[in-house]
Design an enzyme around this catalytic site. Sequence first.
Site, mmCIF file in Angstrom:
data_model
loop_
_atom_site.group_PDB
_atom_site.id
_atom_site.type_symbol
_atom_site.label_atom_id
_atom_site.label_comp_id
_atom_site.label_asym_id
_atom_site.label_seq_id
_atom_site.Cartn_x
_atom_site.Cartn_y
_atom_site.Cartn_z
ATOM 1 N N ARG A 146 45.485 44.168 32.369
ATOM 2 C CA ARG A 146 45.162 45.086 31.267
ATOM 3 C C ARG A 146 45.993 44.769 30.031
ATOM 4 O O ARG A 146 47.208 44.924 30.009
ATOM 5 C CB ARG A 146 45.316 46.544 31.709
ATOM 6 C CG ARG A 146 46.690 46.981 32.107
ATOM 7 C CD ARG A 146 46.676 48.356 32.765
ATOM 8 N NE ARG A 146 46.082 48.285 34.086
ATOM 9 C CZ ARG A 146 46.459 49.033 35.126
ATOM 10 N NH1 ARG A 146 47.394 49.938 34.993
ATOM 11 N NH2 ARG A 146 45.883 48.891 36.304
ATOM 12 N N ASP B 6 40.228 40.569 34.475
ATOM 13 C CA ASP B 6 40.705 41.356 35.607
ATOM 14 C C ASP B 6 41.530 40.426 36.482
ATOM 15 O O ASP B 6 41.126 39.284 36.744
ATOM 16 C CB ASP B 6 39.526 41.922 36.412
ATOM 17 C CG ASP B 6 40.014 42.938 37.422
ATOM 18 O OD1 ASP B 6 39.891 44.150 37.161
ATOM 19 O OD2 ASP B 6 40.552 42.522 38.469
ATOM 20 N N ASP C 23 32.228 49.050 36.771
ATOM 21 C CA ASP C 23 32.709 49.352 38.122
ATOM 22 C C ASP C 23 33.994 50.175 38.158
ATOM 23 O O ASP C 23 34.261 50.867 39.128
ATOM 24 C CB ASP C 23 32.930 48.041 38.913
ATOM 25 C CG ASP C 23 33.874 47.076 38.212
ATOM 26 O OD1 ASP C 23 34.344 47.393 37.107
ATOM 27 O OD2 ASP C 23 34.144 45.988 38.761
ATOM 28 N N HIS C 24 34.783 50.121 37.089
ATOM 29 C CA HIS C 24 36.079 50.813 37.123
ATOM 30 C C HIS C 24 35.974 52.258 36.624
ATOM 31 O O HIS C 24 36.453 53.180 37.251
ATOM 32 C CB HIS C 24 37.087 50.104 36.214
ATOM 33 C CG HIS C 24 37.707 48.884 36.801
ATOM 34 N ND1 HIS C 24 36.998 47.767 37.119
ATOM 35 C CD2 HIS C 24 39.001 48.601 37.097
ATOM 36 C CE1 HIS C 24 37.825 46.837 37.593
ATOM 37 N NE2 HIS C 24 39.046 47.332 37.600
ATOM 38 N N SER D 197 48.204 43.946 37.023
ATOM 39 C CA SER D 197 46.885 43.853 36.382
ATOM 40 C C SER D 197 46.902 43.043 35.094
ATOM 41 O O SER D 197 47.945 42.753 34.518
ATOM 42 C CB SER D 197 46.357 45.254 36.097
ATOM 43 O OG SER D 197 46.654 45.615 34.781
ATOM 44 N N ARG E 41 46.764 46.509 46.275
ATOM 45 C CA ARG E 41 47.979 46.940 45.567
ATOM 46 C C ARG E 41 48.471 48.275 46.079
ATOM 47 O O ARG E 41 47.670 49.195 46.277
ATOM 48 C CB ARG E 41 47.698 47.057 44.053
ATOM 49 C CG ARG E 41 47.492 45.710 43.449
ATOM 50 C CD ARG E 41 47.487 45.700 41.947
ATOM 51 N NE ARG E 41 47.529 44.305 41.551
ATOM 52 C CZ ARG E 41 46.877 43.773 40.530
ATOM 53 N NH1 ARG E 41 46.160 44.554 39.737
ATOM 54 N NH2 ARG E 41 46.968 42.496 40.264
HETATM 55 C C1 MIC Z 1 43.697 46.620 38.833
HETATM 56 O O1 MIC Z 1 43.356 46.333 39.965
HETATM 57 O O2 MIC Z 1 44.859 46.931 38.520
HETATM 58 C C2 MIC Z 1 42.639 46.594 37.729
HETATM 59 C C3 MIC Z 1 42.394 48.007 37.327
HETATM 60 O O3 MIC Z 1 41.451 46.066 38.239
HETATM 61 C C4 MIC Z 1 43.185 45.737 36.589
HETATM 62 C C5 MIC Z 1 42.337 45.731 35.394
HETATM 63 C C6 MIC Z 1 42.484 46.943 34.529
HETATM 64 O O4 MIC Z 1 43.571 47.508 34.417
HETATM 65 O O5 MIC Z 1 41.476 47.325 33.935
HETATM 66 C C7 MIC Z 1 43.430 44.277 36.991
HETATM 67 O O6 MIC Z 1 43.583 43.986 38.144
HETATM 68 O O7 MIC Z 1 43.520 43.423 36.103
HETATM 69 FE FE1 SF4 Z 2 38.832 47.374 41.132
HETATM 70 FE FE2 SF4 Z 2 41.165 46.208 40.557
HETATM 71 FE FE3 SF4 Z 2 40.889 47.743 42.737
HETATM 72 FE FE4 SF4 Z 2 39.687 45.417 42.649
HETATM 73 S S1 SF4 Z 2 41.886 45.770 42.622
HETATM 74 S S2 SF4 Z 2 38.796 47.330 43.356
HETATM 75 S S3 SF4 Z 2 39.117 45.251 40.496
HETATM 76 S S4 SF4 Z 2 40.750 48.416 40.600
#
Ligand code: MIC
Ligand code: SF4
Length: 643
Positions: free
Chosen positions: A541, A117, A62-63, A539, A377
């Site tokens: 990550r 995640d 999905d990402h 996140s 975010r």
């Molecule tokens: C995000 O919303 O920041 C992400 C991208 O979903 C991250 C995960 C990632 O960096 O792959 C998260 O929320 O953990």
């Molecule tokens: Fe995807 Fe993270 Fe955004 Fe949710 S917050 S839509 S998991 S990138």
Amino acid sequence: MNLTQKILNVHLMNGNPVPGERVGIKIDQTLTQDATGTMAYLEFEAMGIDRVCTELSVSYIDHNMTQQGPNNMNDHAYLQTTAANFGVYFSRAGNGICHQVHLERFGAPGKTMLGSDSHTPTGGGLGMIAIGAGGLNVALAMAGKPFMMSYPKVIGVKLTGELQPWVAAKDVILKLLSILTTKGNVGCIVEYFGDGVKTLSVPQRATITNMGAELGVTTSVFPSDEKTRDFLKAQGRDNVYRELKADENAEYDRIIEINLAELEPLVTQSPSPDNVKTFSEVEGTKVNQVIIGSCTNSSFRDLTIAAEIIKGKTVHPETSFAIAPGSRQVLEMIAENGTLATFIKSGARILESSCGACIGQGASPGENAVSVRTFNRNFAGRTGTNNDNVFLASPEVAVVAALTGKLTDPRKSGFEYPDVREPKEFKIDDSMIIVPPAAGEAPQIKRASTIGAPPENIPLPENIDGNVVIKVEDKITTDHIMPAGPFLKFRSNIPEYSKAVFNCFNENGKPSFDERAAEIRDEGKHGIIVAGESYGQGSSREHAAICPMYLGIKIVAAKSYERIHKENLVNFGILPLTFSNNEDYDKINENDNVMIENIRLQLKNKNTITAKLKSGDVIELKHDLTSEQIETILAGGILNQKI
Ligand code: MIC
Ligand code: SF4
């Protein structure tokens, strides 16, 4: 007992259920997504385990969907074949955002879930204890190991009343963010209770628990009740329903009361999700872009209510409007009932069911443009545009802004508030979810040249001959440390991705973080990061630990840490220290040398570490690591230990 304690206690594998004590929890379900999943499965492979030991594990795409070059599809092929080999369900690209799909098709009340995640707490909307963690922790959970966490303090949020027209679930979590803020909540779980709960549907609850991640809590949870049964029934899954609630007179460490009927529409402005504003502060702000989407607010109801408001009208001429349905189920349903056509007629741009713009993949706002998004975010630069100005808001507020071209209190917009209900039946079609074949029947794992190796580290040296590669302030997010957007495609390639560490702080004419860190590493010295409060927000990550580790960082000295990032640092052998005296933060500058003698011995013997600064000053740093975590640090990370 409160509900959190009830669920955690039946999953307790070791430790004492006392707030602050480290306990091991049995994990029933796991979730990975493609941007963190490649590392998680590389790590799982390195553990040498044949098949996952959980009740259910799902790997989502999905990402990492739309980037140039072969990397994304290479990752998808690796993930599809690892899923088949290890007994993991595989949700194909196009099936939707992991959290939305998991809520629809897999989540179950009373279960524990660990996801790579940070928005995994979305499952709390269904009465799960669903926690975000680094990929390595998820790999360990898939290997059947307990998830080690601090037994939580429980913040009870008592909901009373009912949301009034134009006030949405998003406003509940924005209100809570204005009270609790994004820092200082580490080690807590938020539990909702009270009469107001029954007025909220599961997708509304999921919006609240999803964005609860921004509070920095371990997770958030709702009771499982008639509304939960209705949702599961509409998903054809009422067989997993169980009623779950706190005991009468259950105790909480703190209680916050929110009367839903008294809430008003809210927004939160860059650079932090807790920068919450009322319309009296922002009314009239010109809006250049609006997007409804992300795992927070892109359910069937979210899109339907927006469509009902926009029906028969055209998007404001100076505003770009886009929608990204959270899942294929949502997209298919709005396509079949004409809602999608309503959006198309209104001039909306239709984005695919994926994270997309939320993680800086496309749809970046222009210079000085204002963007209103239903996401979770608004960290500076996350959209892909420097100095971006993002307001996070409900779908109702967003669509009214798309029509009026400015932030408009929807209650004063003159538009009629539509009566939108949750559907009695969702459209069920799991054909984009691949069930893993029986052991021994899976195809060979596809490992294209862009798929790297699991990260490697050396044990912690006896003495640290350190150099401060960077000194940063409070509330540094993992988006600052390890940017996503165009760099996402390097998630399976650590040397390449490491070039982007802290790149938002790069200055013209000065060496970048990776250049300075590598230079220090090549001189045989050890890199140190100095930071303020709440280091590593946001996140999950683990690249925000792996890439600095790859560049030779051995220690972070911060005033405080966020939970997931601190665990990730330990997992990869970076020592997270705090200041015994926060004023010492001011005594250390970038490029300073810091000497720590006999660090291994110091770590084994006490929870303070004596460090000598360039100035000759001696300062005391400290840690609160368990003996197990210290062993991990000494070994240079979990992958160097016997699992
Ligand atoms: C995000 O919303 O920041 C992400 C991208 O979903 C991250 C995960 C990632 O960096 O792959 C998260 O929320 O953990
Ligand atoms: Fe995807 Fe993270 Fe955004 Fe949710 S917050 S839509 S998991 S990138």
